[in-house]
Design a protein around this motif. Structure first.
Motif, PDB file in Angstrom:
ATOM      1  N   VAL A   1       0.830  -1.200   0.000  1.00 33.15           N
ATOM      2  CA  VAL A   1       0.000   0.000   0.000  1.00 33.15           C
ATOM      3  C   VAL A   1       0.871   1.259   0.000  1.00 33.15           C
ATOM      4  N   LEU A   2       1.909   1.262   0.830  1.00 33.26           N
ATOM      5  CA  LEU A   2       2.785   2.428   0.913  1.00 33.26           C
ATOM      6  C   LEU A   2       3.608   2.613  -0.366  1.00 33.26           C
ATOM      7  N   ALA A   3       4.032   1.511  -0.967  1.00 36.19           N
ATOM      8  CA  ALA A   3       4.822   1.600  -2.197  1.00 36.19           C
ATOM      9  C   ALA A   3       4.009   2.175  -3.348  1.00 36.19           C
ATOM     10  N   ASP A   4       2.674   2.080  -3.235  1.00 37.09           N
ATOM     11  CA  ASP A   4       1.789   2.597  -4.285  1.00 37.09           C
ATOM     12  C   ASP A   4       1.359   4.039  -4.000  1.00 37.09           C
ATOM     13  N   LEU A   5       2.083   4.713  -3.119  1.00 45.03           N
ATOM     14  CA  LEU A   5       1.754   6.081  -2.716  1.00 45.03           C
ATOM     15  C   LEU A   5       1.595   7.012  -3.918  1.00 45.03           C
ATOM     16  N   ALA A   6       2.427   6.843  -4.934  1.00 43.57           N
ATOM     17  CA  ALA A   6       2.423   7.753  -6.091  1.00 43.57           C
ATOM     18  C   ALA A   6       1.081   7.789  -6.806  1.00 43.57           C
ATOM     19  N   ASN A   7       0.282   6.734  -6.669  1.00 42.01           N
ATOM     20  CA  ASN A   7      -0.997   6.652  -7.376  1.00 42.01           C
ATOM     21  C   ASN A   7      -2.189   7.096  -6.532  1.00 42.01           C
ATOM     22  N   LYS A   8      -1.914   7.537  -5.319  1.00 41.35           N
ATOM     23  CA  LYS A   8      -2.992   8.019  -4.447  1.00 41.35           C
ATOM     24  C   LYS A   8      -3.596   9.295  -5.049  1.00 41.35           C
ATOM     25  N   GLY A   9      -4.884   9.539  -4.816  1.00 45.49           N
ATOM     26  CA  GLY A   9      -5.546  10.720  -5.352  1.00 45.49           C
ATOM     27  C   GLY A   9      -5.318  11.952  -4.497  1.00 45.49           C
ATOM     28  N   MET A  10      -5.230  13.114  -5.163  1.00 45.42           N
ATOM     29  CA  MET A  10      -5.046  14.396  -4.474  1.00 45.42           C
ATOM     30  C   MET A  10      -5.951  15.433  -5.127  1.00 45.42           C
ATOM     31  N   ALA A  11      -6.515  16.322  -4.314  1.00 45.92           N
ATOM     32  CA  ALA A  11      -7.291  17.438  -4.847  1.00 45.92           C
ATOM     33  C   ALA A  11      -6.356  18.620  -5.056  1.00 45.92           C
ATOM     34  N   TYR A  12      -6.384  19.167  -6.276  1.00 42.65           N
ATOM     35  CA  TYR A  12      -5.442  20.232  -6.614  1.00 42.65           C
ATOM     36  C   TYR A  12      -6.025  21.083  -7.731  1.00 42.65           C
ATOM     37  N   LYS A  13      -6.070  22.406  -7.521  1.00 36.22           N
ATOM     38  CA  LYS A  13      -6.552  23.348  -8.531  1.00 36.22           C
ATOM     39  C   LYS A  13      -7.927  22.961  -9.080  1.00 36.22           C
ATOM     40  N   GLY A  14      -8.817  22.541  -8.196  1.00 29.93           N
ATOM     41  CA  GLY A  14     -10.175  22.247  -8.603  1.00 29.93           C
ATOM     42  C   GLY A  14     -10.385  20.897  -9.249  1.00 29.93           C
ATOM     43  N   GLY A  15      -9.345  20.070  -9.313  1.00 24.98           N
ATOM     44  CA  GLY A  15      -9.473  18.748  -9.911  1.00 24.98           C
ATOM     45  C   GLY A  15      -8.843  17.683  -9.037  1.00 24.98           C
ATOM     46  N   THR A  16      -8.856  16.455  -9.521  1.00 28.02           N
ATOM     47  CA  THR A  16      -8.229  15.341  -8.810  1.00 28.02           C
ATOM     48  C   THR A  16      -7.047  14.844  -9.629  1.00 28.02           C
ATOM     49  N   TYR A  17      -5.895  14.759  -8.993  1.00 30.16           N
ATOM     50  CA  TYR A  17      -4.662  14.375  -9.658  1.00 30.16           C
ATOM     51  C   TYR A  17      -4.001  13.227  -8.911  1.00 30.16           C
ATOM     52  N   ARG A  18      -3.083  12.539  -9.598  1.00 24.33           N
ATOM     53  CA  ARG A  18      -2.254  11.535  -8.934  1.00 24.33           C
ATOM     54  C   ARG A  18      -1.313  12.235  -7.955  1.00 24.33           C
ATOM     55  N   PHE A  19      -1.029  11.566  -6.868  1.00 18.80           N
ATOM     56  CA  PHE A  19      -0.134  12.088  -5.836  1.00 18.80           C
ATOM     57  C   PHE A  19       1.190  12.530  -6.451  1.00 18.80           C
ATOM     58  N   ALA A  20       1.778  11.690  -7.311  1.00 17.88           N
ATOM     59  CA  ALA A  20       3.074  12.008  -7.907  1.00 17.88           C
ATOM     60  C   ALA A  20       3.012  13.282  -8.728  1.00 17.88           C
ATOM     61  N   SER A  21       1.905  13.530  -9.395  1.00 16.83           N
ATOM     62  CA  SER A  21       1.768  14.738 -10.209  1.00 16.83           C
ATOM     63  C   SER A  21       1.711  15.983  -9.339  1.00 16.83           C
ATOM     64  N   VAL A  22       1.011  15.905  -8.210  1.00 20.39           N
ATOM     65  CA  VAL A  22       0.922  17.050  -7.309  1.00 20.39           C
ATOM     66  C   VAL A  22       2.277  17.330  -6.669  1.00 20.39           C
ATOM     67  N   VAL A  23       3.003  16.285  -6.296  1.00 22.34           N
ATOM     68  CA  VAL A  23       4.357  16.467  -5.759  1.00 22.34           C
ATOM     69  C   VAL A  23       5.213  17.215  -6.773  1.00 22.34           C
ATOM     70  N   SER A  24       5.131  16.814  -8.028  1.00 17.89           N
ATOM     71  CA  SER A  24       5.905  17.452  -9.083  1.00 17.89           C
ATOM     72  C   SER A  24       5.569  18.934  -9.213  1.00 17.89           C
ATOM     73  N   LEU A  25       4.273  19.258  -9.232  1.00 12.83           N
ATOM     74  CA  LEU A  25       3.846  20.643  -9.385  1.00 12.83           C
ATOM     75  C   LEU A  25       4.203  21.474  -8.159  1.00 12.83           C
ATOM     76  N   TYR A  26       4.090  20.887  -6.975  1.00 16.26           N
ATOM     77  CA  TYR A  26       4.419  21.610  -5.744  1.00 16.26           C
ATOM     78  C   TYR A  26       5.912  21.915  -5.669  1.00 16.26           C
ATOM     79  N   VAL A  27       6.738  20.928  -6.004  1.00 14.78           N
ATOM     80  CA  VAL A  27       8.185  21.144  -6.011  1.00 14.78           C
ATOM     81  C   VAL A  27       8.545  22.249  -6.996  1.00 14.78           C
ATOM     82  N   GLN A  28       7.915  22.239  -8.170  1.00 13.92           N
ATOM     83  CA  GLN A  28       8.185  23.280  -9.157  1.00 13.92           C
ATOM     84  C   GLN A  28       7.802  24.650  -8.627  1.00 13.92           C
ATOM     85  N   ASP A  29       6.659  24.746  -7.949  1.00 11.26           N
ATOM     86  CA  ASP A  29       6.251  26.023  -7.364  1.00 11.26           C
ATOM     87  C   ASP A  29       7.279  26.515  -6.344  1.00 11.26           C
TER      88      ASP A  29
END
Length: 271
Positions: A223-251
């Motif tokens: 379950v923990l190894a699959d963290l990257a595929n967890k859902g996240m709410a971001y900018k009015g939508g739902t994204y993969r955890f890994a995608s939000v991490v990427s956007l947050y780091v860039q910010d």
């Protein structure tokens, strides 16, 4: 990437992969695959005999202008680093407070009130104070993060997966993981990743609370190894955890380079 087992063969296109976690030592990889993983900026995490992450393989050159990025990083001044760290700590405490509120813990009010008290550089150490309240609420007043117990092993495993994800984002943009904005341990090769991963830790905590049943077993690790595929709410939508991490780091990197205001670092919600 071709994965061969005794009774099966699977093929996965590298464009569909952001990170790989090896939970066994009984794996052989080709030098060709390692080279392609580096070219595709894919993080490879290896585990020890206890299936715990112990190492990470990252590309040497994550961007075409790595030298320029490193010069930028070394020019970050103390005031901007302290302001970004303040923003990171506030977001971390907000995520902790939301999790406690979601589970009806009264301590959530303490954490929500602490958010506005975080100063530039967190000089009053609100992060540590909030963490103490948070972990005692979740796991009891006798809980100690340094204790050698299965619960801490599960948390550390999840944090290691998270750290590897943030490392990948930093390196892929041409920056050094060693040079942090708050963490400055000379023995830590991942100081910057340790800084920027902080607001995402409650996502690991939530998985551990929901799936840990007293023993750090293979199912919890899966379950923990699959963290990257967890859902996240971001900018009015739902994204993969890994995608939000990427956007947050860039910010955060854009704020450190003064391309955006610190207050423009986008918040997110852990689902």
């Amino acid at each position: 990437m071709v994965v061969r087992k005794e009774d099966d063969t699977a093929k996965v296109h590298l464009s569909e992969v952001s990170s790989i976690v090896l939970q066994t030592e009984q794996v052989y990889l080709s030098a060709y695959l390692l080279a392609e993983l580096a070219k595709s900026k894919i993080s490879l995490v290896v585990s020890d005999e206890k299936c715990n992450p112990v190492g990470q393989y990252l590309p040497l050159y994550g961007a075409h202008n790595t030298s320029k990025r490193i010069v930028e990083q070394l020019d970050w001044g103390e005031p901007i680093k302290k302001r970004v760290w303040q923003r990171v700590v506030r977001e971390k405490i907000r995520q902790q407070a939301r999790f406690l509120e979601e589970r009806d813990y009264p301590e959530a009010r303490i954490l929500f009130s602490a958010i506005s008290e975080v100063r530039s550089g967190d000089t009053t150490n609100r992060e540590a104070q909030a963490a103490r309240v948070y972990f005692e609420a979740l796991f009891g007043s006798g809980f100690n993060r340094n204790a050698d117990i299965p619960l801490n092993a599960a948390l550390n495993y999840g944090y290691a997966i998270l750290l590897s994800m943030v490392n990948r984002e930093i390196v892929s943009r041409g920056y050094l993981t060693q040079c942090g904005i708050c963490h400055r341990n000379e023995y830590n090769q991942f100081n910057l990743a340790c800084d920027l991963m902080e607001p995402f830790r409650p996502a690991v905590d939530k998985l551990v609370v929901d799936f840990f049943v007293g023993e750090f077993d293979l199912e919890t690790k899966r379950v923990l190894a699959d963290l990257a595929n967890k859902g996240m709410a971001y900018k009015g939508g739902t994204y993969r955890f890994a995608s939000v991490v990427s956007l947050y780091v860039q910010d955060c990197l854009n704020a450190l380079n003064k391309r955006i205001a610190v207050d423009d670092i986008e918040p997110f919600e852990i689902l």
